[in-house]
Design an enzyme around this catalytic site. Structure first.
Site, PDB file in Angstrom:
ATOM      1  N   LYS A   1     -17.797  -1.663   4.776  1.00 49.81           N
ATOM      2  CA  LYS A   1     -18.066  -2.682   3.759  1.00 49.81           C
ATOM      3  C   LYS A   1     -19.538  -2.710   3.342  1.00 49.81           C
ATOM      4  O   LYS A   1     -19.864  -2.863   2.166  1.00 49.81           O
ATOM      5  CB  LYS A   1     -17.642  -4.050   4.302  1.00 49.81           C
ATOM      6  CG  LYS A   1     -17.659  -5.152   3.273  1.00 49.81           C
ATOM      7  CD  LYS A   1     -16.983  -6.401   3.804  1.00 49.81           C
ATOM      8  CE  LYS A   1     -17.006  -7.504   2.746  1.00 49.81           C
ATOM      9  NZ  LYS A   1     -16.266  -8.694   3.201  1.00 49.81           N
TER      10      LYS A   1
ATOM     11  N   GLU B   1       0.828  -1.211   0.000  1.00 49.87           N
ATOM     12  CA  GLU B   1       0.000   0.000   0.000  1.00 49.87           C
ATOM     13  C   GLU B   1       0.863   1.262   0.000  1.00 49.87           C
ATOM     14  O   GLU B   1       0.467   2.293  -0.527  1.00 49.87           O
ATOM     15  CB  GLU B   1      -0.942   0.024   1.206  1.00 49.87           C
ATOM     16  CG  GLU B   1      -2.112  -0.945   1.089  1.00 49.87           C
ATOM     17  CD  GLU B   1      -1.771  -2.341   1.599  1.00 49.87           C
ATOM     18  OE1 GLU B   1      -0.596  -2.585   1.964  1.00 49.87           O
ATOM     19  OE2 GLU B   1      -2.680  -3.195   1.617  1.00 49.87           O
TER      20      GLU B   1
END
Ligand SMILES: Cc1ncc(C[n+]2csc(CCOP(=O)(O)OP(=O)(O)O)c2C)c(N)n1
Lengths: 161, 581
Positions: free
Chosen positions: B183, B71
């Protein structure tokens, strides 16, 4: 160092208190007290912060606060006449013998006794910081068991804004 | 021409299609919104909390997604993309460890005012705050290093939030904005309607300057005998380099540019004095200390520029032009504050700017000083000198490449010996000084500029912080030329230990570094090594001819130091000039 009272009008978003108080901590600005509550407009909260520092620090505080997207307005309250109030609840040891004395103090300060226990009384006092400091000093000799102060909330007097 | 028309048409058609209101998931809203914001490339890494988003990206081709190997690689690439293009960089990571891996990159962008939109996934809303698997309070963690952040609580807010985030990131003082998407929000469906307007109460950066303050500046210029311009990254971010050029031409005032301002002004011009500060030119530093008028244009008086603050520019009246009012007076008391967008301020100033007529002696003095004290080093015929390598890179590319750097000595040599003439050609972590930034940022810079030559200059230390991204260069055929100036030590730390800690070399030895040529080849990237000038020229030319990515290791002298140097706590004219002849 000079004390300043500022009001910060913010969007009532989760985390906004953290953003504001975090900014003070991170940049080494002092917070003597901070209060938050609703304001005259739905969706906006009003924070009142008492801080100290020179004029340059105050200017930086203001400018840095304005960088936060959720900050709508910063008002330097103490540059104009203000009404500033704080509330304190003070639980003092009080045996029957000392109670009249304590009630006497309460009366002179136009405070109120809001609860009485077998060995203590709870006093509520509203006023500016100095008044509450003085009240606390006077009650100390009797033995303060618990003390809770709200910090200052304030508005400018009259029409000034 | 035919093909160009065709792509234009299809792009229009695509936009038209995406603008149609439709009931879709949060993930699809995200992707559509990104395309509508003009995003052509995002860098990211999937994980549990962003699975719906990645599912929506399956077979999706309306923008490129580059799968990095870390990342940190993704966010530095997005940063390099933004710096080299002026567009908003975008990256995506999952919750918890994915999100926390972005922290260094977010801080890097924040310190240098780089516009990013950082998308993180989070656990489903009902699990937030329960220490759920892979949960991290990323909005809390990043609060001090983002311009703003959002935790999305309702899918109905998503389109608006994304639009606001782009607006905030790329207006005013630019910076990273984080959007944390639980989510369930990325799975929930709602009616998507593109958001095209934005109104954020309380947020309206001052673009146009106060006219009176500009007048004061013009007056101060005509009165000054020793005026000087200090230009910073703000010139480049506002797109005001041409206006700056015109301003300098009209006023005839000498100019120095900060590390982040390199490229804001053509380095070949007479009035250009080089960069100031800790490793700046003799002339730039002396001129600041002697100036009677210092016009700061879009720089923030960083301590690496000012040295000891109390002794900084002691004789100068200070003018400070900045889009961020909080920068004015933060470090240096300002006589004439001008809040506004640099480009706009200069446009207005240029209408009335006059030549600084009283400064002729000053100009002559600085010109002579500049000729007398250029950056220099003692060259060698047996060993490769890092400065010589950078000069060679400059000559062989005519100064035309986009150069990214990591952090350390090589960064300073690149700043000193590669001469920049164009904005957005120089990508470096100035404010945070982030090792590991140089190489991945080059990937982003190259994605933004497929047709330009991108050279990434690294130390052997920093290269090992994000070397894994060689994989994506190979796979995506990103033809970055990765230069490693290998001095076998953490050079900048070695230099401080030599000069300030009395030769007590503590933990700077990088023995055990991989064979960089083999490392490159292991990833499928061409590798080269040079240990003397002749090899250096030959392999570099070969690397330039090679159409794909290449790693070129130059084995350079270990003991070389960066000079001039201003020790921390000294004023900037107290320079250690070093052993240069
Ligand atoms: C992430 C990070 N860790 C540590 C540092 C401190 N630091 C600054 S320069 C430097 C040495 C860099 O060595 P190298 O990459 O070999 O480059 P050189 O100075 O030799 O050119 C270090 C450790 C940093 N800037 N960033």
């Amino acid at each position: 160092m000079i004390k300043h009272t500022i009001a910060v009008i913010v969007n009532d978003q989760p985390g906004v208190l953290q953003r504001v108080s975090g900014l003070f901590g991170r940049r080494g600005f002092n917070i003597e007290s901070i209060t938050v509550g609703t304001s005259e407009e739905v969706g906006l909260s009003r924070m009142v912060i008492v801080t100290s520092g020179d004029e340059q620090t105050l200017e930086q505080i203001t400018k840095q606060l304005y960088k936060l997207i959720d900050v709508i307005k910063v008002i330097h309250l103490s540059s104009n006449p203000i009404v500033a109030r704080e509330l304190a609840l003070i639980k003092v040891s009080a045996e029957p013998a000392t109670r009249p004395e304590i009630f006497g103090v309460v009366e002179t300060f136009r405070a109120a006794v809001v609860d009485i226990g077998t060995h203590s009384v709870m006093v509520q006092v509203v006023g500016d910081t100095e008044k509450i400091d003085a009240m606390v000093e006077l009650l100390k000799p009797y033995g303060i068991r618990e003390l809770s102060r709200t910090g200052v909330t304030a508005l400018n007097r009259g029409n000034s804004r | 021409m035919v093909t160009q028309n065709a792509t234009l048409k299809s792009k229009e058609e695509l936009m038209e299609k995406l603008r149609q209101p439709e009931v879709i998931t949060g993930s699809e809203i995200l992707l559509r919104s990104l395309v509508l914001e003009g995003v052509d490339c995002v860098f990211g890494y999937p994980g549990g909390a962003v699975l719906y988003i990645y599912d929506a990206m399956h077979g999706f081709s309306d923008f490129n997604h580059v799968l990095t190997r870390h990342e940190q690689g993704a966010i530095h690439a997005a940063d390099g993309y933004a710096r080299a293009s002026g567009k908003v960089g975008v990256c995506i990571a999952t919750s918890g460890p994915g999100a926390t891996n972005l922290v260094t990159g977010i801080a890097t962008a924040y310190m240098d005012s780089v516009p990013l939109v950082v998308i993180t996934g989070n656990v489903i809303s009902s699990l937030i705050g329960t220490d759920a698997f892979q949960e991290a309070d990323i909005t809390g963690i990043t609060m001090p290093i983002t311009k703003h952040s959002y935790l999305v609580r309702d899918v109905d807010d998503l389109a608006r939030i994304i639009h606001e985030a782009f607006h905030i990131a790329n207006t005013g003082r630019k910076g990273p904005v984080l959007i944390d998407i639980p989510k369930d929000i990325s799975a929930n469906k709602t009616l998507f309607k593109p958001v095209t307007d934005v109104s954020i109460r309380g947020y309206s950066p001052t673009v146009s300057p106060n006219k009176l303050q500009v007048d004061k500046m013009i007056k101060a210029i005509t009165e000054a005998e020793r005026p000087l311009i200090l230009a910073g990254g703000g010139v480049i971010y506002s797109g005001g380099h041409e206006e700056l050029h015109e301003f300098v031409k009209k006023t005839d005032i000498p100019i120095t540019t900060t590390l982040l301002g390199l490229g804001a002004f053509p380095s070949g011009e007479d009035l250009f004095l080089g960069m100031p500060g800790m490793h700046g030119t003799y002339t730039a530093n002396k001129s600041i200390q002697k100036a009677d008028l210092l016009i700061n244009i879009g720089a923030r008086f960083d301590d690496r520029v000012t040295g000891k603050l109390s002794g900084f520019a002691p004789h100068a009246k200070i003018i400070h032009i900045d889009i961020d009012p909080a920068e004015i007076g933060k470090n240096v008391p300002t006589d004439i504050p001008i809040v506004g967008d640099v480009k706009t301020v200069l446009q207005i100033a240029n209408l009335q700017a006059k030549r600084a007529d009283k400064a002729d002696a000053w100009r002559a003095e600085l010109l002579a000083s500049k000729a007398q004290y250029p950056f220099r080093y003692k060259d060698s015929e047996d060993e490769l000198k890092p400065q010589w390598v950078v000069e060679m890179l400059h000559e062989t590319t005519n100064g035309d490449a986009i150069v990214t750097t990591d952090v350390g000595q090589h960064q300073m040599w690149a700043a000193q010996f590669y001469k920049f003439n164009k904005p957005r050609s120089w990508v470096t972590s100035g404010g945070l000084g982030t090792m590991g930034f140089g190489f991945p940022s080059a990937i982003g810079a190259q994605m933004a500029n497929p047709d330009r030559l991108v050279i990434s200059i690294n130390g052997d230390g920093g290269m090992q912080m994000c070397a894994q991204e060689l994989a994506i260069c190979a796979i995506n055929k990103i033809p970055v030329k990765v230069v490693i100036l290998n001095n076998q030590v953490l050079g900048m730390v070695r230099q401080w230990q030599e000069l300030i800690y009395d030769n007590r070399y503590s933990h700077i030895d990088l023995s055990g570094s991989p064979d960089f040529v083999k490392l490159a080849e292991a990833y499928g990237v061409k590798g080269f090594r040079a240990t003397n000038k002749e090899e250096a020229k030959a392999v570099w030319e070969e690397a330039l001819r090679h159409p794909g990515p290449a790693v070129v290791e130059f084995v350079v002298r270990k003991e070389e130091n960066v000079y001039p140097m201003v020790a921390q706590g000294s004023t900037i004219d107290e320079m250690i000039m070093g052993d240069a002849e």
